[in-house]
Design a protein around this motif. Structure first.
Motif, PDB file in Angstrom:
ATOM      1  N   SER A  62      21.191  13.791 -22.389  1.00  0.00           N
ATOM      2  CA  SER A  62      21.539  13.703 -21.114  1.00  0.00           C
ATOM      3  C   SER A  62      23.181  13.387 -20.838  1.00  0.00           C
ATOM      4  CB  SER A  62      20.473  12.572 -20.150  1.00  0.00           C
ATOM      5  OG  SER A  62      19.292  13.061 -20.520  1.00  0.00           O
ATOM      6  N   PHE A  63      23.542  12.350 -21.619  1.00  0.00           N
ATOM      7  CA  PHE A  63      24.786  12.033 -21.425  1.00  0.00           C
ATOM      8  C   PHE A  63      25.717  12.869 -22.042  1.00  0.00           C
ATOM      9  CE2 PHE A  63      28.762   9.589 -23.187  1.00  0.00           C
ATOM     10  CZ  PHE A  63      28.895   8.730 -22.326  1.00  0.00           C
ATOM     11  N   ILE A  64      25.403  13.687 -23.053  1.00  0.00           N
ATOM     12  CA  ILE A  64      26.194  14.895 -23.594  1.00  0.00           C
ATOM     13  C   ILE A  64      26.253  16.020 -22.360  1.00  0.00           C
ATOM     14  CG2 ILE A  64      26.526  16.668 -25.006  1.00  0.00           C
ATOM     15  CD1 ILE A  64      25.397  14.580 -27.470  1.00  0.00           C
ATOM     16  N   ALA A  65      25.338  16.138 -21.947  1.00  0.00           N
ATOM     17  CA  ALA A  65      25.420  17.532 -20.880  1.00  0.00           C
ATOM     18  C   ALA A  65      26.293  16.783 -19.592  1.00  0.00           C
ATOM     19  CB  ALA A  65      24.018  17.635 -20.399  1.00  0.00           C
ATOM     20  N   LEU A  66      26.079  15.725 -19.389  1.00  0.00           N
ATOM     21  CA  LEU A  66      26.879  15.501 -18.225  1.00  0.00           C
ATOM     22  C   LEU A  66      28.370  15.291 -18.532  1.00  0.00           C
ATOM     23  CD1 LEU A  66      24.825  12.740 -16.217  1.00  0.00           C
ATOM     24  CD2 LEU A  66      25.297  14.939 -15.772  1.00  0.00           C
ATOM     25  N   SER A  67      28.745  14.739 -19.875  1.00  0.00           N
ATOM     26  CA  SER A  67      30.115  14.513 -20.199  1.00  0.00           C
ATOM     27  C   SER A  67      30.903  15.726 -20.441  1.00  0.00           C
ATOM     28  CB  SER A  67      29.976  13.727 -21.493  1.00  0.00           C
ATOM     29  OG  SER A  67      29.561  12.444 -21.099  1.00  0.00           O
ATOM     30  N   PHE A  68      30.106  16.911 -21.175  1.00  0.00           N
ATOM     31  CA  PHE A  68      30.833  18.065 -21.591  1.00  0.00           C
ATOM     32  C   PHE A  68      30.657  19.124 -20.835  1.00  0.00           C
ATOM     33  CE2 PHE A  68      30.533  15.487 -25.322  1.00  0.00           C
ATOM     34  CZ  PHE A  68      31.713  15.464 -25.721  1.00  0.00           C
ATOM     35  N   PHE A  69      29.687  18.984 -19.869  1.00  0.00           N
ATOM     36  CA  PHE A  69      29.360  20.486 -18.822  1.00  0.00           C
ATOM     37  C   PHE A  69      29.949  19.992 -17.303  1.00  0.00           C
ATOM     38  CE2 PHE A  69      26.458  21.089 -22.322  1.00  0.00           C
ATOM     39  CZ  PHE A  69      26.635  22.398 -22.443  1.00  0.00           C
ATOM     40  N   ASP A  70      30.414  20.897 -16.889  1.00  0.00           N
ATOM     41  CA  ASP A  70      30.868  20.628 -15.472  1.00  0.00           C
ATOM     42  C   ASP A  70      29.743  20.651 -14.347  1.00  0.00           C
ATOM     43  OD1 ASP A  70      32.326  20.186 -13.144  1.00  0.00           O
ATOM     44  OD2 ASP A  70      32.866  22.512 -12.820  1.00  0.00           O
ATOM     45  N   ILE A  71      29.147  19.486 -14.401  1.00  0.00           N
ATOM     46  CA  ILE A  71      27.756  18.956 -13.544  1.00  0.00           C
ATOM     47  C   ILE A  71      28.260  17.955 -12.556  1.00  0.00           C
ATOM     48  CG2 ILE A  71      25.555  18.064 -13.345  1.00  0.00           C
ATOM     49  CD1 ILE A  71      25.303  18.875 -16.420  1.00  0.00           C
ATOM     50  N   LYS A  72      27.637  18.665 -11.245  1.00  0.00           N
ATOM     51  CA  LYS A  72      28.236  17.902  -9.940  1.00  0.00           C
ATOM     52  C   LYS A  72      27.184  16.572 -10.011  1.00  0.00           C
ATOM     53  CE  LYS A  72      28.719  18.523  -4.966  1.00  0.00           C
ATOM     54  NZ  LYS A  72      28.350  19.180  -4.008  1.00  0.00           N
ATOM     55  N   THR A  73      28.051  15.435  -9.591  1.00  0.00           N
ATOM     56  CA  THR A  73      27.091  14.245  -9.462  1.00  0.00           C
ATOM     57  C   THR A  73      26.340  14.282  -8.237  1.00  0.00           C
ATOM     58  OG1 THR A  73      29.008  13.224  -8.504  1.00  0.00           O
ATOM     59  CG2 THR A  73      28.851  12.935 -10.958  1.00  0.00           C
ATOM     60  N   VAL A  74      25.179  13.340  -8.187  1.00  0.00           N
ATOM     61  CA  VAL A  74      24.375  13.366  -7.035  1.00  0.00           C
ATOM     62  C   VAL A  74      24.769  12.129  -6.362  1.00  0.00           C
ATOM     63  CG1 VAL A  74      21.993  13.311  -6.388  1.00  0.00           C
ATOM     64  CG2 VAL A  74      22.769  14.886  -8.336  1.00  0.00           C
ATOM     65  N   SER A  75      24.549  12.092  -5.038  1.00  0.00           N
ATOM     66  CA  SER A  75      24.647  10.772  -4.213  1.00  0.00           C
ATOM     67  C   SER A  75      23.467  10.720  -3.564  1.00  0.00           C
ATOM     68  CB  SER A  75      25.760  10.909  -3.256  1.00  0.00           C
ATOM     69  OG  SER A  75      25.494  11.929  -2.235  1.00  0.00           O
ATOM     70  N   VAL A  76      22.882   9.270  -3.714  1.00  0.00           N
ATOM     71  CA  VAL A  76      21.547   9.290  -3.091  1.00  0.00           C
ATOM     72  C   VAL A  76      21.698   8.019  -2.077  1.00  0.00           C
ATOM     73  CG1 VAL A  76      19.212   8.206  -3.729  1.00  0.00           C
ATOM     74  CG2 VAL A  76      20.469   9.710  -5.142  1.00  0.00           C
ATOM     75  N   ASN A  77      21.180   8.238  -1.161  1.00  0.00           N
ATOM     76  CA  ASN A  77      21.278   7.475   0.019  1.00  0.00           C
ATOM     77  C   ASN A  77      20.276   6.115   0.462  1.00  0.00           C
ATOM     78  OD1 ASN A  77      23.780   8.438   1.047  1.00  0.00           O
ATOM     79  ND2 ASN A  77      22.402  10.281   2.160  1.00  0.00           N
ATOM     80  N   THR A  78      18.891   6.543   0.029  1.00  0.00           N
ATOM     81  CA  THR A  78      17.840   5.733  -0.057  1.00  0.00           C
ATOM     82  C   THR A  78      16.948   5.709  -1.204  1.00  0.00           C
ATOM     83  OG1 THR A  78      16.295   7.552   1.140  1.00  0.00           O
ATOM     84  CG2 THR A  78      17.765   6.470   2.666  1.00  0.00           C
ATOM     85  N   PHE A  79      16.331   4.852  -1.324  1.00  0.00           N
ATOM     86  CA  PHE A  79      15.384   4.716  -2.438  1.00  0.00           C
ATOM     87  C   PHE A  79      14.196   5.784  -2.587  1.00  0.00           C
ATOM     88  CE2 PHE A  79      11.508   2.968  -4.650  1.00  0.00           C
ATOM     89  CZ  PHE A  79      11.927   2.641  -5.813  1.00  0.00           C
ATOM     90  N   GLU A  80      13.726   6.008  -1.228  1.00  0.00           N
ATOM     91  CA  GLU A  80      12.649   7.149  -0.999  1.00  0.00           C
ATOM     92  C   GLU A  80      13.488   8.683  -1.491  1.00  0.00           C
ATOM     93  OE1 GLU A  80      13.493   5.054   1.131  1.00  0.00           O
ATOM     94  OE2 GLU A  80      11.396   3.887   1.589  1.00  0.00           O
ATOM     95  N   GLU A  81      14.639   8.887  -1.177  1.00  0.00           N
ATOM     96  CA  GLU A  81      15.289  10.043  -1.748  1.00  0.00           C
ATOM     97  C   GLU A  81      15.458  10.085  -3.086  1.00  0.00           C
ATOM     98  OE1 GLU A  81      19.409  12.354  -0.889  1.00  0.00           O
ATOM     99  OE2 GLU A  81      19.089  10.481  -0.034  1.00  0.00           O
ATOM    100  N   PHE A  82      15.581   8.912  -3.729  1.00  0.00           N
ATOM    101  CA  PHE A  82      15.939   8.906  -5.203  1.00  0.00           C
ATOM    102  C   PHE A  82      14.393   8.981  -5.906  1.00  0.00           C
ATOM    103  CE2 PHE A  82      15.374   6.068  -9.147  1.00  0.00           C
ATOM    104  CZ  PHE A  82      16.297   6.795 -10.048  1.00  0.00           C
ATOM    105  N   ILE A  83      13.449   8.477  -5.498  1.00  0.00           N
ATOM    106  CA  ILE A  83      12.121   8.791  -6.135  1.00  0.00           C
ATOM    107  C   ILE A  83      11.987  10.392  -5.805  1.00  0.00           C
ATOM    108  CG2 ILE A  83       9.751   8.323  -5.691  1.00  0.00           C
ATOM    109  CD1 ILE A  83      11.332   5.974  -7.129  1.00  0.00           C
ATOM    110  N   LEU A  84      12.228  10.969  -4.883  1.00  0.00           N
ATOM    111  CA  LEU A  84      11.885  12.385  -4.748  1.00  0.00           C
ATOM    112  C   LEU A  84      12.621  13.176  -5.630  1.00  0.00           C
ATOM    113  CD1 LEU A  84      10.536  14.686  -3.204  1.00  0.00           C
ATOM    114  CD2 LEU A  84      12.167  14.617  -1.462  1.00  0.00           C
ATOM    115  N   LYS A  85      13.819  12.755  -5.993  1.00  0.00           N
ATOM    116  CA  LYS A  85      14.667  13.744  -6.912  1.00  0.00           C
ATOM    117  C   LYS A  85      14.278  13.312  -8.152  1.00  0.00           C
ATOM    118  CE  LYS A  85      19.003  13.737  -4.122  1.00  0.00           C
ATOM    119  NZ  LYS A  85      18.772  15.294  -3.969  1.00  0.00           N
ATOM    120  N   ALA A  86      13.967  12.264  -8.538  1.00  0.00           N
ATOM    121  CA  ALA A  86      13.366  11.990  -9.989  1.00  0.00           C
ATOM    122  C   ALA A  86      12.015  12.699 -10.141  1.00  0.00           C
ATOM    123  CB  ALA A  86      13.055  10.496 -10.063  1.00  0.00           C
TER     124      ALA A  86
END
Length: 257
Positions: free
Chosen positions: A47-71
């Motif tokens: 996971s760390f290598i994929a985020l470090s070496f690939f151009d992956i857009k970061t995710v912003s989460v506003n609420t805890f419910e949104e985080f649970i849904l994305k997870a």
């Protein structure tokens, strides 16, 4: 530092859910031959290598419910991709169970540490399939496809209802065909042997066919399996190459939805 930003850490955690659920069903890595802490550390490293070496857009989460849904979406993606690869190994294990049944060795059960009890040939083909999978570079291809999935299917954008059920049926049918092809030589030899023994019992009723048939069935099954093993290996490797190509195409097509 960029690694300590909140968006990066959330994206890393969500990608970790995708990778760890994938490794929970990934051939060889999901077995207890690899310790649990090694699997967890390896999932974090991927996971760390994929985020470090690939151009992956970061995710912003506003609420805890949104985080649970994305997870949950990330967990389902990794589980779905790992389940497809699991079909290949389970098809070989089932082929081994069929061979053990028709060679009279189905009563021999192996108790591998951390594994469900399986027959002798079931365990053999299970480990043999993993060996072939690793020897042809299957692990590298799958890890590259998993890394590519972060581009095709951004973090948190996966939707299980967009999947085509026919894709799973196609993978299941192909795995079933592989199991039949692998066990076919022993199945045919067992059928021919039983026909011969039936004819012999018809003409020589004094002979105890059951006493002669079981050792003969084991001997013929082992000889046929030994002679046909190179052909079986070629069939498995060819199917594995096609399987990995279709799996790569499946990962790329997910980004079209």
């Amino acid at each position: 530092m960029e690694f300590l930003r909140e968006e990066f850490l959330l994206t890393l955690l969500l990608s970790y859910f995708r990778v760890v659920s994938f490794f929970s069903l990934f051939p060889f890595f999901s077995s207890n031959y690899v310790p649990l802490n090694v699997r967890l550390y390896l999932s974090f490293a991927v996971s760390f290598i994929a985020l470090s070496f690939f151009d992956i857009k970061t995710v912003s989460v506003n609420t805890f419910e949104e985080f649970i849904l994305k997870a949950l979406n990330e967990f389902l993606f990794g589980f779905t991709a790992g389940l497809i690869l699991r079909f290949f190994i389970e098809a070989l294990a089932i082929a081994g169970e069929i061979i053990a049944l028709h060679t009279g060795l189905g009563f021999l059960q192996l108790f591998l540490p951390g594994q469900a009890p399986m027959s002798l040939f079931g365990a053999f083909f299970y480990l043999y399939g993993i060996l072939l999978f690793l020897s042809v570079g299957g692990a590298e291809i799958v890890l590259l496809a998993l890394s590519e999935s972060f581009k095709k299917v951004p973090i948190g954008s996966f939707n299980l209802f967009f999947l085509n059920p026919e894709v799973f049926l196609e993978f299941f049918y192909e795995s079933f065909k592989l199991g039949v092809k692998v066990s076919l030589p022993v199945l045919l030899s067992a059928l021919i042997l039983n026909l011969i023994l039936a004819v012999v019992n018809r003409f020589i009723p004094q002979m105890n066919v059951f006493m002669v048939g079981l050792p003969l069935q084991v001997l013929v099954g082992l000889i046929v399996l030994l002679l046909s093993l190179p052909v079986i290996t070629l069939v498995i490797v060819n199917h594995l190459y096609d399987f990995l190509k279709v799996f790569e195409l499946f990962i790329k097509q997910l980004g079209l939805y």
